[in-house]
Design a protein around this motif. Sequence first.
Motif: not given
Length: 264
Positions: A63-69, A71-73, A130-136, A191-193
Amino acid sequence: MPRGSTRPSVIFTAVLDAAARQLHIASSEAAAFRHTGIRGDERAAALASFLRRHLPSNLGVAKGEAIDFLDRRTGQLDILIYDADMAAPISTQSENVLIPAESLLAVIEVKTTLTQNDLNGCYMASRKVRAIRPFKQSFVAAREEGRPAEDGNFRCMYIVFSYETNLSAEDWLNKEFKRLELAATSVKGKLNLIDVVYVLNRGMIRPAKNAGKTNDKDELNMFLEFYLHLVNFLRREMPRRPAMDWQAYSSKTSRGWLPLAAPE
């Protein structure tokens, strides 16, 4: 499972059926708690425990959060499935982890009795994922029929797993799908979210495919399909991810370095 197989392994099916029964039992035991938050936590923990036992050991479940470069969570999510070989959590507390977006593979939000408000909230939460940016770059939706894959981007499967629904059994698939459409509209999203909605005592819906399937004859048979759908996605997605560059999470690493003269 080899192509052309007409039925799944009897033993494999029996194991998954037993696991589904255990989830039913865990749900019943959680009902002993009066506080809805505690009941929800217990039911999410039961599913997380199953996944830890049955997914490969190189996958983390927490359980928890993911964060991008930047700092968007994502905000707190009931269950994160992440590539533990790629990156250990940035932070591990007593109940929650914080992981880099690059290692996030799937999200499962767990509900006790699915309602319209739950679905509205899940669509809002999925937009944050969807708003976070993995690998930019961006997490993208599943390929739609007749459309090419979006090269250079990655997917994070978003699943809503519920033990029950407050809708009646008659024509459940269409009624639940209608609620999904309303929920997507409420956040001005597609819908595909959400990739999968699975209700343990009813069946499974894949919103982007406009398709669903009920348990019908066997109350537990769809749990096998749910599990295989998740595992197959993880197997396909993990090899697509490149090695992680931790420098993306630091400040401008090329700055601040001073040239040094070699000793004479």
